[in-house]
Motif scaffolding. Structure first.
Motif, short mmCIF file in Angstrom:
data_model
loop_
_atom_site.label_atom_id
_atom_site.label_comp_id
_atom_site.label_asym_id
_atom_site.label_seq_id
_atom_site.Cartn_x
_atom_site.Cartn_y
_atom_site.Cartn_z
N ILE A 33 16.51 20.30 55.24
CA ILE A 33 17.97 21.19 55.31
C ILE A 33 18.38 21.14 54.06
O ILE A 33 18.60 20.06 53.37
N ASP A 34 18.66 22.25 53.18
CA ASP A 34 19.15 22.36 51.91
C ASP A 34 20.63 22.67 52.20
O ASP A 34 20.70 23.98 52.45
N VAL B 208 22.42 28.25 53.37
CA VAL B 208 21.74 27.23 53.82
C VAL B 208 20.20 27.55 53.86
O VAL B 208 19.72 28.53 54.50
N GLY B 209 19.50 26.58 53.41
CA GLY B 209 17.94 26.64 53.60
C GLY B 209 17.30 25.88 54.57
O GLY B 209 17.61 24.58 54.76
N GLU C 196 16.56 31.15 55.24
CA GLU C 196 17.79 31.08 54.44
C GLU C 196 18.92 31.93 55.40
O GLU C 196 18.79 33.14 55.78
N ILE C 197 20.04 31.02 55.49
CA ILE C 197 20.95 31.59 56.34
C ILE C 197 22.44 31.63 55.68
O ILE C 197 22.80 30.64 55.08
N GLN C 198 23.06 32.81 55.86
CA GLN C 198 24.31 33.02 55.29
C GLN C 198 25.30 32.46 55.85
O GLN C 198 25.31 32.85 57.28
N ASP D 200 13.48 24.97 48.36
CA ASP D 200 14.02 23.65 48.27
C ASP D 200 13.71 22.90 49.70
O ASP D 200 13.63 21.64 49.74
N ALA D 201 14.23 23.60 50.74
CA ALA D 201 13.99 23.16 52.08
C ALA D 201 12.64 22.47 52.25
O ALA D 201 12.34 21.47 52.94
#
Length: 456
Positions: A57-58, A64-65, A79-81, A298-299
């Motif tokens: 989890i980033d 959020v990654g 990738e979640i907004q 990154d995640a």
């Protein structure tokens, strides 16, 4: 990648055998339970053998990654907004309640200081972001057998960012020390005159980036103007110089991440085995493998990704407002009457339904009782402001979290099933033979296109 759930609802390992999935669905041995990510549930008894899966989890304030990997391959990447309208909606609700009290209970005694905040209390906007991170992991645990969750924490020292040489007591001796408030500091900084024209007189402090658009009360976002200049600025007759705009430093998102990260870790520990990593470690590994900065990469690194085969697809997700319980619209019409807010469903469609319009997937963003809707892509680009409902085909009902599958770009000179570490070795060994003319595509990241170099 097709995600699989057992008959009793437990997640199994996903599969790439699309032919077998089609046969199971056709024979009635499985059913579709989710469209994005595509998930089926088996209707017959089977073994529950799974492999260890690590989720990375980033943490982010806006995006959020998320990534799930095994020892051999990447299973899920997204990738979640996150929503950014919580504060605005709470402000509107407070205004509506205040106006109603003025109309209905004129002599009601004030009761704004009769609440005691619990330990660990967070503002509603930050609490929603904490719950959203936990909700993402919980949703993923329903389709993937999660063994471990790795979370990156990166506390930001904003004072250190502004002044790298700060230490000790200097943290207590900031530039605003000795001033009663930020307005007095800004007036002193401007020499008690306008920062645009140098005129004196009645001075006002203006937010360069409005609070309604994410601006803060930081001194860099404030400028001193005369009353006349302030009025002309809001009327659009004058503009703030570009050199002044470049001086704005906004650390709102960094402050949010520093605040919520420990709350996220503590909540996840209640249901999962959680480990912590740090941003410096993620950056070092990302640079070692030649990755560009992105949330999903990154995640991948946070989850321990190094030699795993990357998935050929990734998901873009977005949170939506699920309910709107307002009985009336906010602005009154002629006669002082507020229209009733009744347009909740039109011809079987509701707001944020995923539909198909002329071969293109879209989200309904606006309903009209006439049957003409406004539709946009999941990422927010407007497709049409007025399309008739007969041209729409329902794909998926509105949900709090909606996903859209996106393919990774590939190139003809890449071969599949070559590890990241191997690609990194090839890149290093052939660094002299890598020419700019050879790179025939824009690299989203090295891991996305790590498969092989044909000169090898």
């Amino acid at each position: 990648m097709v995600f699989v759930i057992s008959k009793d609802g437990k997640p199994l390992m996903p599969t790439k055998r699309h032919g077998k999935v089609r046969r199971l669905l056709k024979q009635g041995l499985a059913k579709v339970v989710n469209r994005e990510p595509f998930t089926i549930q088996l209707l017959y008894e089977t073994t529950n053998y799974t492999q260890p899966v690590t989720v990375g989890i980033d943490i982010g304030s806006k995006v959020v990654g998320v990534c799930a990997v095994t020892d051999k391959e990447e299973m899920f990447s997204a990738e979640i907004q996150l929503r950014q309208d919580i504060s605005k909606l709470l402000l509107e609700r407070r205004q509506h309640r205040r106006f109603r009290r003025y109309r209905k209970t004129r002599y009601r005694k004030p009761r704004f200081l009769n609440r005691r905040k619990e330990d660990g209390w967070l503002p509603p906007s930050l609490q929603w972001k904490v719950d959203a991170h936990v909700r993402i992991v919980n949703k993923l645990s329903k389709i993937i057998p999660i063994t471990k969750v790795v979370v990156e924490v990166a506390p930001f020292d904003i004072q250190k960012v502004l002044n790298p040489d700060i230490e000790g007591e200097d943290y207590q001796n900031g530039p605003q020390k000795g001033f009663s408030d930020v307005r007095d500091y800004c007036l002193w900084r401007a020499g008690y005159k306008s920062e645009l024209s140098g005129k004196t007189g009645i001075l006002e402090v203006h937010h360069i980036i409005p609070r309604s658009k994410g601006g803060t009360d930081a001194p860099s976002n404030l400028i001193v103007l005369t009353t006349q200049e302030h009025k002309m600025l809001h009327e659009g007759k004058i503009k703030i110089p570009k050199s002044r705009l470049e001086q704005i430093k906004v650390f709102k998102d960094a402050a949010h991440v520093s605040t919520i990260e420990q709350h996220i870790v503590n909540k996840l520990k209640q249901n999962y085995h959680v480990e912590i990593t740090y941003g410096s470690i993620t950056k070092e590994r990302r640079d070692m493998y030649g990755l560009e900065k992105s949330h999903r990469d990154d995640a991948f690194v946070i989850a321990g990704g190094n030699i795993q085969e990357r998935a050929s697809e990734w998901y873009f997700g977005k949170f939506f407002r699920r309910q709107n319980r307002s009985l009336h619209k906010a602005n009154p019409i002629k006669g002082g009457r507020r229209p009733i807010n009744t347009v909740k469903q039109v011809n079987g469609f509701i707001r944020f339904d995923k539909v198909e319009c002329e071969g293109e997937k879209a989200i309904i963003t606006g309903l009209r009782s006439s049957g003409y809707f406004s539709i946009s892509s999941l990422s927010g680009e407007k497709i049409s402001d007025s399309v008739k409902y007969t041209k729409l085909r329902l794909i998926e009902r509105a949900k709090t979290l909606m996903f859209e599958r996106r393919e990774r770009a590939t190139c003809s000179w890449l071969k599949p099933r070559v590890s990241v570490a191997r690609f990194h070795e090839i890149k290093t060994a052939h660094s002299r033979s890598f020419k700019r003319s050879t790179i025939c595509f824009t690299m989203d990241n090295w891991f996305s296109y790590f498969y092989a170099y044909t000169a090898h």
